[in-house]
Design a protein around this motif. Structure first.
Motif, PDB file in Angstrom:
ATOM      1  N   ALA A  73     -18.270  16.104  10.936  1.00 30.36           N
ATOM      2  CA  ALA A  73     -17.529  16.108   9.679  1.00 30.36           C
ATOM      3  C   ALA A  73     -16.124  15.548   9.877  1.00 30.36           C
ATOM      4  O   ALA A  73     -15.622  14.773   9.051  1.00 30.36           O
ATOM      5  N   GLY A  74     -15.490  15.932  10.996  1.00 28.32           N
ATOM      6  CA  GLY A  74     -14.162  15.399  11.292  1.00 28.32           C
ATOM      7  C   GLY A  74     -14.191  13.899  11.501  1.00 28.32           C
ATOM      8  O   GLY A  74     -13.297  13.179  11.049  1.00 28.32           O
ATOM      9  N   GLU A  75     -15.228  13.407  12.186  1.00 31.25           N
ATOM     10  CA  GLU A  75     -15.368  11.962  12.374  1.00 31.25           C
ATOM     11  C   GLU A  75     -15.535  11.255  11.036  1.00 31.25           C
ATOM     12  O   GLU A  75     -14.961  10.177  10.813  1.00 31.25           O
ATOM     13  N   PHE A  76     -16.329  11.854  10.133  1.00 30.74           N
ATOM     14  CA  PHE A  76     -16.533  11.231   8.826  1.00 30.74           C
ATOM     15  C   PHE A  76     -15.219  11.150   8.057  1.00 30.74           C
ATOM     16  O   PHE A  76     -14.874  10.094   7.507  1.00 30.74           O
ATOM     17  N   PHE A  77     -14.483  12.269   7.995  1.00 31.43           N
ATOM     18  CA  PHE A  77     -13.243  12.275   7.219  1.00 31.43           C
ATOM     19  C   PHE A  77     -12.204  11.339   7.833  1.00 31.43           C
ATOM     20  O   PHE A  77     -11.476  10.647   7.102  1.00 31.43           O
ATOM     21  N   ALA A  78     -12.122  11.304   9.175  1.00 30.50           N
ATOM     22  CA  ALA A  78     -11.185  10.381   9.822  1.00 30.50           C
ATOM     23  C   ALA A  78     -11.576   8.939   9.522  1.00 30.50           C
ATOM     24  O   ALA A  78     -10.720   8.093   9.216  1.00 30.50           O
ATOM     25  N   VAL A 107      -8.708  11.745  23.101  1.00 29.98           N
ATOM     26  CA  VAL A 107      -7.900  12.071  21.925  1.00 29.98           C
ATOM     27  C   VAL A 107      -8.777  12.834  20.939  1.00 29.98           C
ATOM     28  O   VAL A 107      -9.779  12.297  20.461  1.00 29.98           O
ATOM     29  N   PRO A 108      -8.423  14.077  20.603  1.00 29.31           N
ATOM     30  CA  PRO A 108      -9.268  14.862  19.692  1.00 29.31           C
ATOM     31  C   PRO A 108      -9.262  14.297  18.278  1.00 29.31           C
ATOM     32  O   PRO A 108      -8.285  13.667  17.853  1.00 29.31           O
ATOM     33  N   ILE A 109     -10.351  14.544  17.557  1.00 26.41           N
ATOM     34  CA  ILE A 109     -10.488  13.972  16.226  1.00 26.41           C
ATOM     35  C   ILE A 109      -9.463  14.546  15.252  1.00 26.41           C
ATOM     36  O   ILE A 109      -9.014  13.864  14.330  1.00 26.41           O
ATOM     37  N   TRP A 110      -9.035  15.803  15.470  1.00 26.75           N
ATOM     38  CA  TRP A 110      -8.042  16.391  14.570  1.00 26.75           C
ATOM     39  C   TRP A 110      -6.711  15.648  14.670  1.00 26.75           C
ATOM     40  O   TRP A 110      -5.984  15.515  13.670  1.00 26.75           O
ATOM     41  N   LEU A 111      -6.397  15.155  15.878  1.00 30.65           N
ATOM     42  CA  LEU A 111      -5.160  14.393  16.041  1.00 30.65           C
ATOM     43  C   LEU A 111      -5.264  13.061  15.313  1.00 30.65           C
ATOM     44  O   LEU A 111      -4.287  12.588  14.706  1.00 30.65           O
ATOM     45  N   SER A 112      -6.427  12.446  15.363  1.00 33.84           N
ATOM     46  CA  SER A 112      -6.644  11.201  14.623  1.00 33.84           C
ATOM     47  C   SER A 112      -6.454  11.418  13.123  1.00 33.84           C
ATOM     48  O   SER A 112      -5.782  10.630  12.448  1.00 33.84           O
ATOM     49  N   LEU A 113      -7.051  12.488  12.605  1.00 30.79           N
ATOM     50  CA  LEU A 113      -6.888  12.815  11.180  1.00 30.79           C
ATOM     51  C   LEU A 113      -5.419  13.009  10.827  1.00 30.79           C
ATOM     52  O   LEU A 113      -4.943  12.517   9.799  1.00 30.79           O
ATOM     53  N   LEU A 114      -4.704  13.722  11.690  1.00 34.05           N
ATOM     54  CA  LEU A 114      -3.292  14.008  11.432  1.00 34.05           C
ATOM     55  C   LEU A 114      -2.464  12.727  11.422  1.00 34.05           C
ATOM     56  O   LEU A 114      -1.648  12.504  10.509  1.00 34.05           O
ATOM     57  N   VAL A 115      -2.673  11.869  12.413  1.00 33.06           N
ATOM     58  CA  VAL A 115      -1.898  10.625  12.513  1.00 33.06           C
ATOM     59  C   VAL A 115      -2.188   9.702  11.332  1.00 33.06           C
ATOM     60  O   VAL A 115      -1.266   9.158  10.704  1.00 33.06           O
ATOM     61  N   ILE A 116      -3.465   9.532  11.001  1.00 33.50           N
ATOM     62  CA  ILE A 116      -3.846   8.636   9.907  1.00 33.50           C
ATOM     63  C   ILE A 116      -3.292   9.132   8.577  1.00 33.50           C
ATOM     64  O   ILE A 116      -2.671   8.385   7.815  1.00 33.50           O
ATOM     65  N   GLY A 117      -3.510  10.434   8.282  1.00 35.29           N
ATOM     66  CA  GLY A 117      -3.035  10.992   7.016  1.00 35.29           C
ATOM     67  C   GLY A 117      -1.525  10.968   6.905  1.00 35.29           C
ATOM     68  O   GLY A 117      -0.966  10.555   5.877  1.00 35.29           O
TER      69      GLY A 117
END
Length: 327
Positions: A66-71, A285-295
């Motif tokens: 789910a995190g990969e999808f949202f990222a 690099v964890p997916i939550w960090l990717s979400l945070l950086v992108i958003g």
């Protein structure tokens, strides 16, 4: 993630049904301009569908997928804003009447969906077989991040190889003939600029996929996640085109934001490729960090752009008054 053919068929069929409903509701009757209210409703609907799909993945496949999808969805949606700048250039260059623009965008998006589907399948298979491609993708994303700061070049649109081929092979009318893509003139079948601009939108979006597909492969190598994130980002693209309208011209820092996102994913992909190769100092690099950086990047660049535009508008009258007093 192992996804059955039935799941693929169900998702693709569902997307086609939604697009068919969109086409039936929006494009039935006489051609008309797309209103801001319509655009707002449809953008909200498509975003809601994407969120519900992501929550469904959370329930079925767990938080990682789910995190990969949202990222991936956020990345593709952010990069799709970049597409809109070029779409505006194309619409202006071909002088497409506003009442036909939503039809042009719909056909262009459908072409892009089909082309990206095959592109994603080939890319996923190649990455599984040739691990060194991760380094190529990482280098390409870093190069694209730097190149992103240059902005858009209209000559790239004019030099589109497929457009030149269509113009050379098929006789084209001088102007639009309603929303027709072909017509008969003195008994001779000719294509109209409507077909040319549809091809321009579709193929230009495919060129953008050369940036966005490697970017999302930097977040996940799951072909199902990559395709669904792309599909949901593309489906609401034509409504987003009308909703943003003149706002796109005010997003002066959007290129910097997209460059940061592409650069971050390029570095992430490089680190993970090194980590997989056994390099001890290279972290995952964890997916939550990717979400945070992108958003955070998109929020900061959007807010900064709007603040700058507000300051520029306030400074405009002051500069004019200063010139008058000096004169």
């Amino acid at each position: 993630m192992d996804v059955s053919l039935w799941a693929w068929a169900a998702v693709i069929g569902g997307l086609l049904v939604v697009l068919a409903i969109d086409l039936w509701i929006v494009d039935r009757g006489e051609p008309r301009e797309f209103s801001m209210r319509q655009a707002s409703v449809w953008v909200g609907l498509y975003v809601t569908l994407a969120v519900l799909f992501g929550l469904g993945m959370l329930f079925v496949s767990g938080s990682d997928k789910a995190g990969e999808f949202f990222a991936g969805y956020l990345t593709e949606y952010s990069l799709s804003v970049d597409n809109l700048f070029v779409f505006y250039i194309i619409m202006g260059r071909f002088a497409v009447p506003k009442i036909y623009q939503h039809k042009v965008l719909l056909v262009g998006v459908l072409l892009a969906l089909v082309m990206r589907f095959f592109f994603i399948l080939v890319g996923a298979a190649a990455l599984q077989r040739f691990g060194w491609l991760f380094y190529v993708f990482a280098a390409f994303l870093l190069y694209t991040a730097v190149n992103q700061l240059r902005g858009h070049d209209e000559e790239e649109i004019k030099d589109n190889l497929l457009l030149r081929w269509v113009r050379r092979i098929f006789p084209t009318t001088d102007g639009f003939v309603g929303s027709k893509i072909t017509t008969k003139v003195d008994g001779r079948r000719m294509v109209t600029p409507m077909l040319i601009v549809m091809i321009a939108i579709g193929t230009t979006d495919l060129l953008f996929a050369l940036d966005s597909i490697p970017a999302i492969f930097g977040l996940t190598t799951d072909a199902f996640v990559v395709f669904t994130a792309n599909a949901f980002a593309l489906m609401g693209l034509r409504q987003l085109y009308f909703l943003l309208g003149g706002l796109l011209q005010r997003l002066v820092y959007i290129s910097y934001g997209l460059a940061i996102i592409l650069g971050f994913i390029g570095v992430k992909l490089l680190l993970e490729a090194l980590h997989t190769s056994g390099v001890s100092w290279a972290p995952e690099v964890p997916i939550w960090l990717s979400l945070l950086v992108i958003g955070a990047t998109m929020v900061v660049t959007t807010v900064a752009s709007l603040i700058k535009n507000r300051r520029d508008r306030r400074a405009g009258p002051q500069d004019a008054a200063a010139k008058v007093s000096q004169g």
